[in-house]
Write a protein that holds these residues in place. Structure first.
Motif, mmCIF file in Angstrom:
data_model
loop_
_atom_site.group_PDB
_atom_site.id
_atom_site.type_symbol
_atom_site.label_atom_id
_atom_site.label_comp_id
_atom_site.label_asym_id
_atom_site.label_seq_id
_atom_site.Cartn_x
_atom_site.Cartn_y
_atom_site.Cartn_z
ATOM 1 N N GLU A 23 0.849 -1.176 0.000
ATOM 2 C CA GLU A 23 0.000 0.000 0.000
ATOM 3 C C GLU A 23 0.891 1.234 0.000
ATOM 4 N N TYR A 24 0.514 2.206 -0.779
ATOM 5 C CA TYR A 24 1.308 3.438 -0.831
ATOM 6 C C TYR A 24 1.041 4.245 0.426
ATOM 7 N N ALA A 25 2.130 4.635 1.065
ATOM 8 C CA ALA A 25 2.018 5.491 2.239
ATOM 9 C C ALA A 25 2.969 6.663 2.035
ATOM 10 N N PRO A 26 2.451 7.855 1.988
ATOM 11 C CA PRO A 26 3.339 9.004 1.808
ATOM 12 C C PRO A 26 4.273 9.157 3.003
ATOM 13 N N PRO A 27 5.460 9.704 2.784
ATOM 14 C CA PRO A 27 6.384 9.868 3.906
ATOM 15 C C PRO A 27 5.804 10.813 4.936
ATOM 16 N N ASP A 28 6.016 10.460 6.177
ATOM 17 C CA ASP A 28 5.490 11.312 7.232
ATOM 18 C C ASP A 28 6.477 11.379 8.384
ATOM 19 N N GLY A 29 6.402 12.421 9.097
ATOM 20 C CA GLY A 29 7.218 12.578 10.286
ATOM 21 C C GLY A 29 8.550 13.249 10.015
ATOM 22 N N PRO A 30 9.111 13.802 11.068
ATOM 23 C CA PRO A 30 10.379 14.529 10.925
ATOM 24 C C PRO A 30 11.573 13.615 10.650
ATOM 25 N N LEU A 31 11.487 12.346 11.030
ATOM 26 C CA LEU A 31 12.609 11.434 10.808
ATOM 27 C C LEU A 31 12.874 11.246 9.314
ATOM 28 N N TYR A 32 11.826 11.159 8.532
ATOM 29 C CA TYR A 32 11.979 11.008 7.080
ATOM 30 C C TYR A 32 12.729 12.203 6.508
ATOM 31 N N TYR A 33 12.341 13.398 6.898
ATOM 32 C CA TYR A 33 12.978 14.597 6.367
ATOM 33 C C TYR A 33 14.398 14.755 6.910
ATOM 34 N N LEU A 34 14.647 14.331 8.133
ATOM 35 C CA LEU A 34 15.993 14.365 8.684
ATOM 36 C C LEU A 34 16.923 13.434 7.897
#
Length: 74
Positions: A23-34
């Protein structure tokens, strides 16, 4: 051999385009961007130093291996 290769390519194509079982799940949370920012900085740093050391290697030592190879009389 050739039909086997075509079959493998077709199966890989079908697998990569199917959405079954995932299932497609968009990136979420600050850890992904870090992780994205840190990995991008690492890539930019590697590219910078690769180009810098390729253009200006900076070996000034008289006993560097390149001087032994270049100055060797055959």
């Amino acid at each position: 051999m050739f039909p086997l290769l075509l079959t493998l390519i077709q199966q890989a194509n079908e697998f990569s385009t199917s959405s079954e079982g995932r299932e497609y799940a968009p990136p979420d949370g600050p850890l992904y961007y870090l992780v994205l920012i840190v990995s991008s900085l690492i890539v930019v740093g590697v590219v910078y130093y690769t180009i810098k050391w390729f253009i200006w290697p900076g070996e000034q030592s008289e006993d560097h291996i390149k001087r032994k190879i270049l100055n060797e009389e055959n």
